[in-house]
Motif scaffolding. Structure first.
Motif: not given
Length: 104
Positions: A4-5, A13-16
């Motif tokens: 979020x930041x 961004x990519x999250x894994x």
């Protein structure tokens, strides 16, 4: 929270879910920067970073962790990471580091 930041300051961004998911991703060549937690599901963030480096994937990386033992910090530094931040993360330092790497 970091997602979020970073999104709030216009970083894509990519999250894994795990280190293994990162290793199986076809997006590694598109990554400009990584923020890795030392503790991940499966292999650790440090092991992931070392495996990537071993196959010549050199993505600028900042590590974060709630644990601050010296051996972990030394291993991260020797592996070639840019920075190690303890939780709670110094948001200003993280953003300045990312901005510097991204040329902002």
């Amino acid at each position: 929270g970091l997602n979020n930041l970073l999104s709030s300051v216009d970083y894509k961004t990519l999250l894994f879910e795990s280190a293994e998911e990162v290793l199986q991703s076809d997006t590694l060549s598109n990554l400009s920067f990584m923020v890795l937690d030392v503790k991940l599901k499966g292999i650790s963030g440090i092991e992931l970073f070392e495996q990537l480096r071993a196959v010549k994937v050199n993505i600028p990386t900042v590590f974060i962790s709630g644990d601050t033992d010296l051996n972990t910090q030394l291993r991260i530094a020797r592996a070639g990471a840019l920075l190690f931040l303890t939780k709670p993360v110094d948001v200003g330092l993280l953003l300045r580091t990312i901005d510097s790497i991204m040329g902002a």
